[in-house]
Design an enzyme around this catalytic site. Sequence first.
Site, short mmCIF file in Angstrom:
data_model
loop_
_atom_site.label_atom_id
_atom_site.label_comp_id
_atom_site.label_asym_id
_atom_site.label_seq_id
_atom_site.Cartn_x
_atom_site.Cartn_y
_atom_site.Cartn_z
N LEU A 274 18.76 35.11 26.37
CA LEU A 274 18.76 36.27 27.28
C LEU A 274 19.28 35.81 28.63
CD1 LEU A 274 15.42 38.05 26.32
CD2 LEU A 274 17.68 39.10 26.34
N GLY A 277 26.55 35.11 30.79
CA GLY A 277 27.51 34.01 30.76
C GLY A 277 28.90 34.52 30.44
N CYS A 284 30.10 29.62 14.39
CA CYS A 284 29.13 30.43 13.62
C CYS A 284 28.97 31.86 14.12
CB CYS A 284 27.78 29.72 13.61
SG CYS A 284 27.82 28.23 12.62
N1 LIG Z 1 28.19 24.21 12.37
C1 LIG Z 1 26.99 24.74 12.44
O1 LIG Z 1 26.29 24.62 13.45
C2 LIG Z 1 26.43 25.51 11.26
C3 LIG Z 1 25.08 25.87 11.27
C4 LIG Z 1 24.57 26.58 10.19
C5 LIG Z 1 25.40 26.93 9.14
N2 LIG Z 1 26.71 26.59 9.17
C6 LIG Z 1 27.55 26.97 8.02
O2 LIG Z 1 27.67 25.83 7.18
C7 LIG Z 1 28.98 25.76 6.61
C8 LIG Z 1 29.65 24.45 6.99
O3 LIG Z 1 29.81 24.44 8.40
P1 LIG Z 1 30.32 23.13 9.17
O4 LIG Z 1 30.36 23.50 10.62
O5 LIG Z 1 29.53 21.98 8.72
O6 LIG Z 1 31.81 23.04 8.56
P2 LIG Z 1 32.95 21.98 8.90
O7 LIG Z 1 34.21 22.75 8.87
O8 LIG Z 1 32.58 21.19 10.10
O9 LIG Z 1 32.92 20.98 7.66
C9 LIG Z 1 33.27 21.32 6.35
C10 LIG Z 1 33.71 20.06 5.61
O10 LIG Z 1 33.90 20.36 4.23
C11 LIG Z 1 34.99 19.62 3.76
N3 LIG Z 1 35.48 20.22 2.50
C12 LIG Z 1 36.13 21.38 2.32
N4 LIG Z 1 36.35 21.58 1.00
C13 LIG Z 1 35.83 20.53 0.34
C14 LIG Z 1 35.73 20.17 -1.03
N5 LIG Z 1 36.20 20.93 -2.01
N6 LIG Z 1 35.12 19.00 -1.34
C15 LIG Z 1 34.63 18.19 -0.39
N7 LIG Z 1 34.68 18.51 0.94
C16 LIG Z 1 35.27 19.66 1.29
C17 LIG Z 1 35.98 19.63 4.91
O11 LIG Z 1 36.93 18.59 4.80
C18 LIG Z 1 35.03 19.47 6.11
O12 LIG Z 1 34.86 18.11 6.45
C19 LIG Z 1 29.71 27.01 7.09
O13 LIG Z 1 29.55 28.02 6.14
C20 LIG Z 1 28.97 27.36 8.37
O14 LIG Z 1 29.06 28.74 8.67
C21 LIG Z 1 27.24 25.87 10.20
#
Ligand SMILES: NC(=O)c1ccc[n+]([C@@H]2O[C@H](COP(=O)([O-])OP(=O)(O)OC[C@H]3O[C@@H](n4cnc5c(N)ncnc54)[C@H](O)[C@@H]3O)[C@@H](O)[C@H]2O)c1
Length: 492
Positions: A274, A277, A284
């Site tokens: 809240l 910014g 995300c």
């Molecule tokens: N980043 C966050 O803070 C966060 C928090 C909660 C949920 N999420 C969710 O989690 C998921 C992942 O997010 P992230 O930020 O970690 O993603 P990211 O893009 O940082 O990492 C994904 C990784 O998966 C790899 N990859 C893709 N296809 C592949 C395959 N077939 N085999 C092996 N590796 C493969 C990529 O090379 C990459 O290193 C998303 O759905 C995101 O919405 C992210």
Amino acid sequence: MIVTIVGTGYVGLVTGACLASQGHTVRCVDVSEERVNLIRAGQAPFYEPGLEDLLREGLASGRLSVTTNLPTAMEGSDLSLIAVGTPSKAGQANLPGLEPDLSYLETAAHQIGVELRTLGRYHVVAVKSTVIPGTTRRVVQKVLEAASGMQLGEFGLCMNPEFLREGTAVEDFLNPDRIVIGQADARSGDFLDDLYRPFDCEKPRVGIEEAELTKYASNALLSVLISFSNELAGLCEATPGADVETVMEGLYLDRRLSPTVQGVRIRPEILSYLRAGIGFGGSCLPKDVNALRVYGQRSGVPTPLLDAVMATNAARPAQVLWIAQTALGTLAGKTIALLGVAFKAGTDDLRSSPALSILRALETRGARVQAFDPVVSAEAAERAGLNGAYRQTLESAVEGADAAVITTADPAFRNADWARLSSGMRTPILIDGRNVLRHVTLPALVRYYPIGKGARLADERCGADTRVCRVETRLDAFRVLTSTAETAKAAH
Ligand SMILES: NC(=O)c1ccc[n+]([C@@H]2O[C@H](COP(=O)([O-])OP(=O)(O)OC[C@H]3O[C@@H](n4cnc5c(N)ncnc54)[C@H](O)[C@@H]3O)[C@@H](O)[C@H]2O)c1
């Protein structure tokens, strides 16, 4: 347990390192050889406090390994967690109507499915990636069944959303407030229960679609709070004498928001959402709110609240542009120090960063930008295409600037020696997009413009008809931002 984690991004790698620290045998898989080599050397491919220590510990103990070879990583494995990216398809998360790209998820599910055939044991697949309701069953289950020739029941299926926050991801994972276990059946859920036995928190066992929705509900609520605060900031900016910080303080004192426990007022962390910014960004919130809107459209359920959340958010960088333009008269030919390029403080993640929207809009207006972020390396900035604009230090970013714009709440900006820094600026104008310098004593010569405060600026430049001037300048700034976003989208 032996756990395979597919994807070593923020979610996959943090999950892997933390689970290994709790005694599980974890095998991480990624398609990127460069990333795998880096991790093998004990280095995290992104900034996340505490992660490298856990990585080195896990690698040294032999409980954590990393590979590009999924079949090896699945040998004898009990459970696979899918943590691949689900980015917005068009790559412009601030534009409406965008759905997640499921291609990485489909590929990962297919590869796991092929291995299920030869595994010779019951194995559970859990989706940790954020996916719209129905995806785990309609996409992941179908692909697994097609690739393995098996039916659900012969293997297990779960949806286990992740709630960690970048910048505190390790801390969040090791001290969870909840672990939501979406299960296709009880046997599948039992595996996740075993996996998370070391963690002491509520672990609701819910349906798969409920788990998918819980993640979106959580991010949607945060986005609503942020856009509410920003809309209120806009109203305060149009109200002479009003300050959004004072208004918010009055709001926080509601005992339903900050209860008094044993004589001490508690300020729950939710209050940090809240705050006014420059709008939310990152990989995300914008993507997830848009995905929920798409899901609403497809399901015939209007989502006017979420539509407005995104509209308010998209307009926010324009406010900063408007302040800069109004304070300087014109942006053409001016040098602007942009302090913060990541989407928030404490991370080097530049995905959908509102600071980058501001940067591009400033450049479109003819300004020369000198950007700096205490957490972002020059290499990461270069990868994001900032080569010419990026500076290695706060001093060099501010040197000779006509104005400095603060876009992340990094403590380095709050604690900086502004007397010294401002003396090196051409004009000591500070635009505080995160209100981090509100309580800092600044040199008398500094012209300080926070977010959400009165109508001083418009009155200064616009003369009698301040309302029309303010609206027009803001619309103009918004037009620049929108056309910049469209150009980027076309390029993508
Ligand atoms: N980043 C966050 O803070 C966060 C928090 C909660 C949920 N999420 C969710 O989690 C998921 C992942 O997010 P992230 O930020 O970690 O993603 P990211 O893009 O940082 O990492 C994904 C990784 O998966 C790899 N990859 C893709 N296809 C592949 C395959 N077939 N085999 C092996 N590796 C493969 C990529 O090379 C990459 O290193 C998303 O759905 C995101 O919405 C992210």
